[in-house]
Design a protein around this motif. Structure first.
Motif, mmCIF file in Angstrom:
data_model
loop_
_atom_site.group_PDB
_atom_site.id
_atom_site.type_symbol
_atom_site.label_atom_id
_atom_site.label_comp_id
_atom_site.label_asym_id
_atom_site.label_seq_id
_atom_site.Cartn_x
_atom_site.Cartn_y
_atom_site.Cartn_z
ATOM 1 N N ASN A 1 -5.873 17.572 -1.599
ATOM 2 C CA ASN A 1 -5.701 17.274 -2.804
ATOM 3 C C ASN A 1 -5.498 15.855 -2.806
ATOM 4 N N SER A 2 -6.098 14.971 -3.864
ATOM 5 C CA SER A 2 -5.867 13.462 -3.850
ATOM 6 C C SER A 2 -4.326 13.182 -3.905
ATOM 7 N N GLY A 3 -3.717 12.299 -3.077
ATOM 8 C CA GLY A 3 -2.284 12.084 -3.091
ATOM 9 C C GLY A 3 -1.537 13.197 -2.799
ATOM 10 N N PHE A 4 -2.035 13.833 -1.770
ATOM 11 C CA PHE A 4 -1.215 15.346 -1.349
ATOM 12 C C PHE A 4 0.306 15.164 -1.064
ATOM 13 N N LYS A 5 0.612 14.095 -0.337
ATOM 14 C CA LYS A 5 1.988 13.898 0.258
ATOM 15 C C LYS A 5 2.696 13.573 -0.934
ATOM 16 N N GLU A 6 2.470 12.648 -1.822
ATOM 17 C CA GLU A 6 3.136 12.256 -2.928
ATOM 18 C C GLU A 6 3.094 13.541 -3.898
ATOM 19 N N PHE A 7 1.905 14.023 -4.053
ATOM 20 C CA PHE A 7 2.073 15.116 -5.075
ATOM 21 C C PHE A 7 3.199 16.258 -4.588
ATOM 22 N N THR A 8 2.839 16.892 -3.368
ATOM 23 C CA THR A 8 3.830 17.746 -2.642
ATOM 24 C C THR A 8 5.140 17.340 -2.661
ATOM 25 N N LYS A 9 5.459 16.327 -2.585
ATOM 26 C CA LYS A 9 7.042 16.015 -2.745
ATOM 27 C C LYS A 9 7.611 16.081 -4.100
ATOM 28 N N LEU A 10 6.668 15.480 -5.089
ATOM 29 C CA LEU A 10 6.827 15.695 -6.556
ATOM 30 C C LEU A 10 6.921 16.934 -6.971
ATOM 31 N N LEU A 11 5.946 17.639 -6.538
ATOM 32 C CA LEU A 11 6.038 19.095 -7.103
ATOM 33 C C LEU A 11 7.292 20.115 -6.387
ATOM 34 N N GLY B 1 1.777 18.334 -11.677
ATOM 35 C CA GLY B 1 3.094 18.977 -11.181
ATOM 36 C C GLY B 1 3.888 19.422 -12.230
ATOM 37 N N THR B 2 4.122 18.936 -13.173
ATOM 38 C CA THR B 2 4.954 19.632 -14.265
ATOM 39 C C THR B 2 4.295 20.860 -14.644
ATOM 40 N N HIS B 3 2.955 20.932 -14.906
ATOM 41 C CA HIS B 3 2.190 22.191 -15.282
ATOM 42 C C HIS B 3 2.517 23.196 -14.426
ATOM 43 N N LEU B 4 2.703 23.037 -13.098
ATOM 44 C CA LEU B 4 2.727 24.327 -11.914
ATOM 45 C C LEU B 4 4.161 24.486 -11.880
ATOM 46 N N ALA B 5 5.144 23.582 -12.138
ATOM 47 C CA ALA B 5 6.361 23.725 -12.130
ATOM 48 C C ALA B 5 7.067 24.586 -13.351
ATOM 49 N N LEU B 6 6.387 24.511 -14.433
ATOM 50 C CA LEU B 6 6.347 25.276 -15.691
ATOM 51 C C LEU B 6 6.093 26.740 -15.399
ATOM 52 N N ALA B 7 5.337 26.837 -14.434
ATOM 53 C CA ALA B 7 4.972 28.453 -14.016
ATOM 54 C C ALA B 7 6.011 28.876 -13.247
#
Length: 594
Positions: free
Chosen positions: A340-350, A448-454
């Motif tokens: 996924n684009s920007g995986f490391k940054e996205f994973t940390k944020l998620l 990330g907010t979308h998945l966190a809301l799940a």
């Protein structure tokens, strides 16, 4: 099903592999491993690598060690397994192994992944000289095993022949009539079989009473009364030939045993040459070398497994779901997440966003409070149960018992406690703008907010609705109790449309989702970076529906310069996000959910 086909390895030859194991893995554990192995082509490829002998057993031992809570390593193993026994024995006590097994224990997916990575590293780290010596030892051990099997077969054949011969020379015990007839026989003076041991030169006694095994001795002759199992008498010549045959078989057994012992000694000598005599300086040096090798393999595996574990945790994947998939399919999904684009940054944020979501969900999931009775004991007469007061009033023994309970602080008292009554809440529905202007950092934060809301919905046991839109709805799904599977997570993350913007389509989709659930008090989180007009007709319809259903709408605009006039018409709260951090999501989204 998997997006791609893969070739399943052939079933493991468990009868061959089981004796080669150096761990305490039992038949059931080996069967479980084989079932998982057949869904993992990488294990079959490692078995067929050819550089090191006995890889099927090595892989099975590694998998069991990483899966089991307390893997045991055997003390005694064949010569060709000493290398692996010592390597694994040194490894399981290392800190690297313990760190790795903490992530793989009782998890077939993670232990299989660790096995693949560790064994790949072992194949590279074992020196060429050791690999050649291991092949020589394996060949010597194979020859020793073959000769051992031949010796055991010869032994079994000789024992069976001896038992048959003993049976052929046995007669039932005589009756009185047969004894009388024996006294009226030919007058030779020779005792009949069954009448005890004859005098020297008069014949053969009962089996077990004469020399050796009780079988006819070479040159001793056979009494005329000896018979076969079928009742037919054996001639002296027949008995002699059978005795000679038994003697030959015993010689064969001795020779076979000698050959097997020599082959075993040769295999052990080759193993000693590689491993050193137990307790010697060479053996200690080899153990140190194997310890380094094992730790190197575990560290490499830990790096890979740790990355996968981080991905699983950050994305909120269920371990059970991955364990139910064939390993290639599960790894394929995880690899797509990692790509996924920007995986490391996205994973940390998620990961941070999901932590915020769970914290918010637990703090809000208090429901309506209610008072419920509970049992309590003490000395407070004012709160004593009616039964206690009645006992006091009756007097006599009942009063005495009541006063004893009071003195011990065991009087039954009235008491209540406050409990939370769960709310009947509707779904959490996310409407996420995926138009072209949402690319980059905005999209990562919104996704990330979308998945966190799940995760938020899952903790609150609420249905979760997912809508992704531009000028149309490109993705629309509802999940019971927020249980979003790995494939669905990827679909949410990978759905990027890049078109224009239309607000009515996603809002109508949210209305339908909430109506279908049949519950009120739902939350809609509307994330966009644009402005789009909605018709007056739709706006009146939506606002009326929102009041009836007691729905709350939070609009989050991810652009400091975009207008907010339209969203203010249908949203209860409008927030702007600009730093795109977990703290911002906590204060501007999760803090305002019901």
């Amino acid at each position: 099903m998997s997006d791609h086909k893969f070739k399943r390895p052939a079933p493991l030859d468990r009868k061959k592999v089981a004796p080669q194991l150096v761990t305490s893995a039992d038949a059931f554990s080996l069967m479980q491993y084989d079932e998982r192995r057949r869904d993992t082509p990488a294990l079959g490829e490692l078995e067929a690598n050819g550089r090191l002998p006995g890889m099927p057993a090595v892989l099975a031992d590694l998998a069991f060690s990483l899966w089991a809570h307390e893997p045991g390593v055997k003390d005694e193993v064949p010569a060709d397994r000493r290398y692996w026994r010592d390597l694994l024995g040194q490894t399981v006590d290392s800190s690297a192994f313990k760190s790795l097994s903490a992530q793989t224990r009782a998890d077939w997916f993670m232990s299989t992944l660790g096995t693949i990575e560790a064994s790949r590293e072992i194949l590279e780290l074992v020196p060429d000289e050791d690999a050649q010596e291991l092949e020589n030892i394996a060949q010597a051990q194979a020859q020793a095993d073959e000769l051992e099997q031949a010796a055991q077969q010869a032994q079994a054949q000789a024992e069976a022949f001896e038992a048959m011969l003993a049976q052929m020379t046995q007669q039932p015990a005589p009756t009185e009539a047969s004894g009388a007839q024996a006294g009226q026989g030919s007058g030779s003076g020779q005792p009949q079989p069954g009448q005890g041991q004859g005098q020297p030169g008069q014949g053969q006694g009962q089996p077990g009473q004469g020399q050796g095994s009780g079988l006819p001795q070479p040159g001793a002759g056979t009494p005329s009364g000896a018979s076969s199992a079928g009742g037919m008498p054996l001639t002296a010549d027949q008995a002699q030939r059978l005795a000679d045959e038994l003697a030959k078989q015993k010689v064969t057994v001795g020779e076979a045993r000698e050959l097997a012992d020599l082959a075993k000694a040769e295999a052990n000598a080759k193993a000693d040459a590689l491993m050193g005599q137990p307790g010697s300086a060479q053996a200690e040096a080899k153990l140190t070398e194997l310890r380094r090798l094992g730790m190197g393999a575990m560290l490499k595996a830990q790096e890979k497994v740790g990355d996968i574990a981080d991905t699983i945790r950050a994305w909120g994947l269920e371990p059970g779901e991955l364990n139910r998939m064939p390993v290639p399919e599960a790894l394929g999904l995880l690899e797509r997440m990692r790509r996924n684009s920007g995986f490391k940054e996205f994973t940390k944020l998620l990961g941070r966003l999901r932590a915020v979501a769970k914290k918010a969900a637990k703090s809000k999931d208090k429901g309506e409070q209610r008072q419920v009775p509970r049992r309590e004991t003490g000395r407070d007469i004012s709160r004593a149960l009616p039964s206690e007061l009645t006992a006091y009033a009756i007097g006599g023994a009942l009063r005495a018992q009541m006063l004893q309970r009071w003195s011990r602080g065991e009087l039954k008292l009235r008491a209540t406690e406050t409990q939370n009554k769960p709310k009947g809440k509707g779904p959490v529905v996310v409407c996420r703008d995926s138009s072209g202007s949402m690319a980059g950092e905005r999209q990562r934060w919104a996704t990330g907010t979308h998945l966190a809301l799940a995760s938020y919905a899952k903790v609150q046991n609420r249905a979760f609705g997912s809508i992704i839109f531009d000028t149309r709805v490109a993705h629309s799904k509802v999940f019971k109790a927020g249980a979003v599977g790995a494939r669905d997570l990827l679909e949410i993350v990978e759905t990027h449309t890049g078109g224009g913007t239309n607000f009515e389509a996603p809002l109508r989709g949210a209305m339908k989702m909430i109506d279908d659930q049949g519950l009120s008090k739902a939350d809609i989180v509307f994330i966009t970076d644009g402005e789009c007009a909605v018709s007056e007709v739709f706006l009146r319809e939506f606002l009326a529906w929102k009041r009836i259903k007691e729905v709350s709408v939070i609009a989050v605009i991810v652009d400091d310069h975009a207008g907010d006039a339209t969203v203010r018409q249908f949203a209860d709260r409008v927030e702007r996000a600009s730093s795109f951090t977990a703290d911002e999501a906590e204060s501007k989204v999760f803090a305002h959910l019901s």
